[in-house]
Structures are given as C-alpha cells and as structure tokens.
Design an enzyme around this catalytic site. Structure first.
Site, PDB file in Angstrom:
ATOM      1  N   HIS A  27      46.123  52.072  27.901  1.00  0.00           N
ATOM      2  CA  HIS A  27      45.692  50.905  27.138  1.00  0.00           C
ATOM      3  C   HIS A  27      46.746  50.634  25.860  1.00  0.00           C
ATOM      4  O   HIS A  27      46.466  49.972  25.065  1.00  0.00           O
ATOM      5  CB  HIS A  27      44.205  51.043  26.731  1.00  0.00           C
ATOM      6  N   HIS A  28      47.920  51.061  26.117  1.00  0.00           N
ATOM      7  CA  HIS A  28      49.032  51.010  24.910  1.00  0.00           C
ATOM      8  C   HIS A  28      49.449  49.660  24.612  1.00  0.00           C
ATOM      9  O   HIS A  28      49.835  49.150  23.640  1.00  0.00           O
ATOM     10  CB  HIS A  28      50.080  51.973  25.026  1.00  0.00           C
ATOM     11  N   ARG A  29      49.117  48.856  26.053  1.00  0.00           N
ATOM     12  CA  ARG A  29      49.263  47.474  25.901  1.00  0.00           C
ATOM     13  C   ARG A  29      48.076  46.826  26.761  1.00  0.00           C
ATOM     14  O   ARG A  29      47.799  47.436  27.725  1.00  0.00           O
ATOM     15  CB  ARG A  29      50.575  47.347  26.437  1.00  0.00           C
ATOM     16  N   LYS A  86      47.355  46.093  34.019  1.00  0.00           N
ATOM     17  CA  LYS A  86      47.837  45.361  35.331  1.00  0.00           C
ATOM     18  C   LYS A  86      48.005  46.312  36.555  1.00  0.00           C
ATOM     19  O   LYS A  86      48.655  47.393  36.326  1.00  0.00           O
ATOM     20  CB  LYS A  86      48.885  44.416  35.266  1.00  0.00           C
ATOM     21  N   LYS A 123      56.213  51.419  35.454  1.00  0.00           N
ATOM     22  CA  LYS A 123      56.937  50.329  36.067  1.00  0.00           C
ATOM     23  C   LYS A 123      57.053  48.931  34.959  1.00  0.00           C
ATOM     24  O   LYS A 123      57.916  48.288  34.773  1.00  0.00           O
ATOM     25  CB  LYS A 123      56.022  49.808  37.367  1.00  0.00           C
ATOM     26  N   LYS A 155      45.175  50.129  38.620  1.00  0.00           N
ATOM     27  CA  LYS A 155      45.286  49.923  40.166  1.00  0.00           C
ATOM     28  C   LYS A 155      43.878  49.919  40.869  1.00  0.00           C
ATOM     29  O   LYS A 155      42.908  50.535  40.001  1.00  0.00           O
ATOM     30  CB  LYS A 155      45.945  51.001  40.702  1.00  0.00           C
TER      31      LYS A 155
HETATM   32  P1  NAD Z   1      51.225  44.536  53.551  1.00  0.00           P
HETATM   33  O1  NAD Z   1      50.134  44.944  53.915  1.00  0.00           O
HETATM   34  O2  NAD Z   1      51.893  43.095  53.521  1.00  0.00           O
HETATM   35  O3  NAD Z   1      52.270  45.161  54.588  1.00  0.00           O
HETATM   36  C1  NAD Z   1      52.401  46.310  55.063  1.00  0.00           C
HETATM   37  C2  NAD Z   1      53.076  46.488  56.458  1.00  0.00           C
HETATM   38  O4  NAD Z   1      53.310  47.946  56.744  1.00  0.00           O
HETATM   39  C3  NAD Z   1      51.984  45.782  57.412  1.00  0.00           C
HETATM   40  O5  NAD Z   1      52.781  44.664  58.397  1.00  0.00           O
HETATM   41  C4  NAD Z   1      51.684  46.858  58.305  1.00  0.00           C
HETATM   42  O6  NAD Z   1      51.478  46.460  59.655  1.00  0.00           O
HETATM   43  C5  NAD Z   1      52.749  47.696  58.284  1.00  0.00           C
HETATM   44  N1  NAD Z   1      52.315  49.207  58.680  1.00  0.00           N
HETATM   45  C6  NAD Z   1      51.396  49.878  58.447  1.00  0.00           C
HETATM   46  N2  NAD Z   1      51.372  51.368  58.946  1.00  0.00           N
HETATM   47  C7  NAD Z   1      52.589  51.137  59.096  1.00  0.00           C
HETATM   48  C8  NAD Z   1      53.209  52.489  59.805  1.00  0.00           C
HETATM   49  N3  NAD Z   1      52.846  53.607  60.064  1.00  0.00           N
HETATM   50  N4  NAD Z   1      54.717  52.273  60.057  1.00  0.00           N
HETATM   51  C9  NAD Z   1      55.211  50.969  59.932  1.00  0.00           C
HETATM   52  N5  NAD Z   1      54.437  50.073  59.527  1.00  0.00           N
HETATM   53  C10 NAD Z   1      53.430  50.241  59.045  1.00  0.00           C
HETATM   54  O7  NAD Z   1      51.518  45.490  52.393  1.00  0.00           O
HETATM   55  P2  NAD Z   1      52.732  45.052  51.149  1.00  0.00           P
HETATM   56  O8  NAD Z   1      52.106  44.251  50.035  1.00  0.00           O
HETATM   57  O9  NAD Z   1      54.002  44.621  51.742  1.00  0.00           O
HETATM   58  O10 NAD Z   1      52.816  46.530  50.605  1.00  0.00           O
HETATM   59  C11 NAD Z   1      53.705  47.465  51.259  1.00  0.00           C
HETATM   60  C12 NAD Z   1      53.989  48.731  49.896  1.00  0.00           C
HETATM   61  O11 NAD Z   1      54.760  47.809  49.010  1.00  0.00           O
HETATM   62  C13 NAD Z   1      53.015  49.344  49.664  1.00  0.00           C
HETATM   63  O12 NAD Z   1      53.215  50.711  49.365  1.00  0.00           O
HETATM   64  C14 NAD Z   1      52.544  48.710  48.274  1.00  0.00           C
HETATM   65  O13 NAD Z   1      52.035  49.591  47.406  1.00  0.00           O
HETATM   66  C15 NAD Z   1      54.056  48.363  47.871  1.00  0.00           C
HETATM   67  N6  NAD Z   1      54.104  47.148  46.967  1.00  0.00           N
HETATM   68  C16 NAD Z   1      53.699  45.869  47.171  1.00  0.00           C
HETATM   69  C17 NAD Z   1      53.888  44.939  46.204  1.00  0.00           C
HETATM   70  C18 NAD Z   1      53.241  43.449  46.421  1.00  0.00           C
HETATM   71  O14 NAD Z   1      53.772  42.659  45.566  1.00  0.00           O
HETATM   72  N7  NAD Z   1      52.798  43.322  47.632  1.00  0.00           N
HETATM   73  C19 NAD Z   1      54.216  45.226  44.832  1.00  0.00           C
HETATM   74  C20 NAD Z   1      54.699  46.602  44.570  1.00  0.00           C
HETATM   75  C21 NAD Z   1      54.664  47.400  45.496  1.00  0.00           C
END
Ligand code: NAD
Length: 423
Positions: A15-17, A21, A45, A57
C-alpha cells in the site's frame, strides 16, 4: 440443480501507493501462493514504469472453457460482489484489470456490478481498467501489453554491445521470432512486430499444438484461420507439432523467443535445448530460476517480465486517469494543434511562394487522437524505463532482471524517503 463452490483470491501486496493494481486471471492452476507472487511482481512492475500504484492480483480457480458465457458472467459478478463487500475494489482502493483468461467482457461485468452497488459514486468507472472503449475504456488498451513488448524488444535490440554479445546485428528488422500463446499478448506482439518492426515470425505455439514455418507466418492470417477453423494447425505449409509435444516449439531455431502464455514454460529440463539468442518474457514468470541460470550461462539475453509486459499496466494507468478526469484524451488540444500546424504550413507557402499539396497538408497538419496519445505515452514509457534499467545494469554489471528489481526497489525506497517515512 448442481451447486459448485469456486475458489477465488484477491491479494494486495503493498500500500506504499494507492490504489493497488493488478489483473484478474481465470485459470485452473490458480492458488493463493501464485496470486501472492504475482501481486508482489505488480508492485515492482508499477515502479519500473513510473505508475504510482501499489501491486495487487486476483485469481479465480476455473477453466473458462468449462463454462458457458452466462455462467462466466454469474461467476464474475459474484466475485465482484465479494470484493465490494470487503472493500477490496474501488478507484482509490484497488483497481483490477484483465489477465490470463479474462478480457474486456469480464471487465465490463465487473464495472457494471460495481456501479450497481455504488450508484452514487461519481468516479465508479475508475474501479477497473481494460474495459471496452464503449464502456469508459481507452483506445489502445487491448493491444497495450503486446505493443509494449514490441517497444521493449526494439530497445533491447538497439544496443550495439548487447547485440554483439549475442552475435547479432542491431535492430529488430529481419530477426526471426517464435511466440508461445496467441491470446491477447501473443497476438498483438506478433502483428505489431511484423507490421511495424519487420520481424519474421517463424513459429507459434498454442494449446492445440504448435507450427513452424521458416519462410514466415502471417499472424493476421493465422488468427483468421484459428477463428474460422478453431486451430492454428491448419496454417498452410507449416510443420505441425502435435499437442502432446507442443512445447518443442520453444526449442526450435530463432533469434527471439517470446513466451506469452503461462508461467514455468522454460525449466531446467528444457533450458539447455533453447536455441534463441534473446528471450522476451511477455508472460509472467515463464522461466524457472534454475532455468535462468542455465540460460544466462549460455549467453542468452533475457528481457524480464517485470519490465517487458508492463505496457498493460501503463495504459491501464492512462485509462484510470481518463476515468477520473471524465474526459477523453486529446479533446482539449486536438483542434488547437491542427489549426496551429495549418497556420505554420500556410506561412511556409507564403514565404516560399509554393503551394503544398492538400493531401500532404492534411497528413502533416493533424491534432492527436486518443489512440495517438496513448501509443506515444506507452512508447515513451517503455523506452525510458529500458534506458534506466540498462544504465543500472551496466553500472553494477548484473543481469537485466536483477537490474530491473534493484531499480524498482530504489524507486519505491525513494518514494518512502520523500514521504518522510524513512528519514
Ligand atoms: P490470454 O488468455 O488472452 O492468452 C493466453 C493464450 O495462451 C491462449 O490463447 C491459450 O490458448 C494459450 N495457451 C494456454 N496454454 C498453452 C500452452 N500450454 N501452450 C501454448 N499456448 C497455451 O492471456 P493473456 O492476457 O495474453 O496473458 C498471457 C500471459 O501474459 C500471462 O502470463 C499473463 O499474466 C501475462 N500478462 C498479460 C497482460 C494483459 O494485459 N493481458 C499483462 C501483463 C502480463
């Protein structure tokens, strides 16, 4: 009637800020420790990209594929209700966003539930980000994480010394890429890297299997094929790796490997077989710590998640600011800037005695729309943060992940100092 109890979490790390999110993920392997770790990652991040939020999260332990849309809506609304009841959500408390398994649709349900329960709250739209543009979202949010990955990799590839170490020329253009995961992050990383960075995507990994094609895969075409036929494996001419061996795609030859699906994809078991020279961590935690040691020894450049996928939270911050200001970006200055530029061009016409082509005039004299400002703000953030981390890395002769965390800790510490908490 069947009754199901669904496990779900929300963790606020620091909660430092305020507000805190972080995204909400829908996945079968969600557990308390994972959500806690991801919330911690969010604090660092946010600091790295100078977003003034604490980390948080959320996770719901379900496989969204097992539920109908109506059931998903009921689960999302009930989860939101539980958050509101505990005072765990709100524009000045904690602001969720999309993550693995969720997107604009879920964020719209969250906003609608919150607004229904807190009908007099004037800033209610700022309770969640990643909303559809028609429902108080912001232009450019959906693509933001993938676009940020592109900007981050472009920075990494522009350093002469770093590229020399991995035996490559500077510049992203012409480099080959393999992407694991064609969801939100992976698909935009692919299309933007191809269209704006001239990258050649040679491999794609997905849930149903993987494909490899040395001459290049057109990601837009691939997404259409997947939408129509339900599988990436139908891409014409590509070598198919069946579902049981889908992770073999990570070991195929390429310059840049982008894991954009789940955590722990590169472990001590397969690290030795990775052929990429750069790994861009678009997903959170795709490399285990044991694997990281092996990869660094092999001389692979790892661009860490805590920086590389921060584009999403950066544009979420812009969306939250838009919601609090109750006005779209660019509304005040767009026309003013356009008119000033037109005047300037008319002065040039008068001074040179030559007429500027009206088509050129229209292209040059133009005020920025919301999406232009968002992209420009994101590009500036990713480039600047990379330069800061890189400077830290050079100065202390450490790897990029350690540098990114050390830089974040320093920033969080400076904030505390300036607040007078630690004299
Ligand atoms: P998403 O659900 O839109 O996409 C994930 C994709 O991975 C899907 O198409 C799924 O079918 C595929 N998948 C699942 N298991 C798999 C496997 N074993 N091998 C290959 N593909 C597989 O999710 P996203 O939002 O794109 O998030 C993906 C990663 O990015 C996560 O680690 C998430 O924490 C990270 N991330 C997302 C955001 C965001 O804005 N969405 C921001 C920061 C980090």
């Amino acid at each position: 009637m069947e009754v199901k109890v669904i496990e779900a979490y929300r963790v606020q790390h620091s909660h430092h800020r305020l507000p805190t999110k972080g995204g909400i993920r829908y996945a079968e392997n969600v557990d308390q420790h994972e959500v806690m770790a991801l919330a911690t990652l969010m604090s660092y991040k946010c600091a790295i990209v100078h977003v003034p939020f604490g980390g948080a999260k959320g996770g719901v332990k379900i496989n969204p594929r097992d539920y109908t849309e109506e059931e998903l809506e009921r689960i999302t609304r009930r989860y939101t209700y539980e958050l509101v009841r505990r005072n765990f959500i709100g524009p000045s408390i904690d602001v969720p966003a999309p993550d693995y398994g969720t997107g604009g649709r879920e964020m719209a349900w969250i906003y609608d539930t919150y607004r229904t329960l807190r009908e007099n709250e004037i800033d209610a739209a700022g309770c969640v980000t990643g909303k559809p543009v028609a429902l108080y979202g912001i232009q450019g949010r959906t693509e933001a994480t993938g676009r940020g990955v592109f900007y981050g990799l472009r920075e990494a590839c522009s350093d002469v010394q770093d590229m020399k170490k991995v035996g490559m020329q500077t510049g992203l253009g012409g480099k080959t890429m393999i992407i694991q995961g064609m969801g939100n992050v992976g698909s935009y990383t692919g299309t933007i890297s191809q269209q704006e960075g001239d990258v050649k995507v040679v491999g794609v990994g997905e849930y149903e299997g993987s494909i490899y094609l040395e001459s290049g895969i057109d990601i837009e075409k691939l997404l259409e094929i997947r939408k129509d036929s339900g599988s990436i494996l139908n891409y014409p001419g590509a070598t198919v790796i069946p579902q049981a061996d889908r992770n073999k795609i990570l070991e195929m030859p390429c310059d840049i490997l982008v894991p954009a699906a789940l955590e722990n994809q590169i472990t001590s078991e397969n690290a030795d077989r990775i052929q990429a020279k750069i790994i861009g961590e678009a997903a959170n935690g795709p490399i285990s710590s044991a694997a990281e040691e092996i990869l660094l020894k092999k001389g692979i450049l790892i661009v860490p998640d805590v920086f590389l996928n921060a584009g999403g939270v950066t544009v979420s911050y812009f969306e939250w600011l838009k919601n609090l200001s109750h006005m779209r970006f660019g509304r005040m200055e767009k026309r003013f800037n356009q008119t000033s530029q037109e005047r300037m061009l008319h002065v040039i016409e008068e001074l040179t005695g030559r007429k500027i082509d009206p088509e050129v005039l229209r292209k040059v004299a133009r005020g920025a729309d919301e999406v232009d400002l968002v992209r420009s703000g994101l590009e500036e953030t990713m480039s600047r943060s990379y330069q800061f981390i890189h400077e830290f890395q050079r100065k202390h002769n450490i790897d990029m992940r350690t540098a990114a965390f050390a830089y974040a800790i320093k920033l969080i510490g400076d904030d505390y100092t300036s607040l007078g908490i630690f004299p």
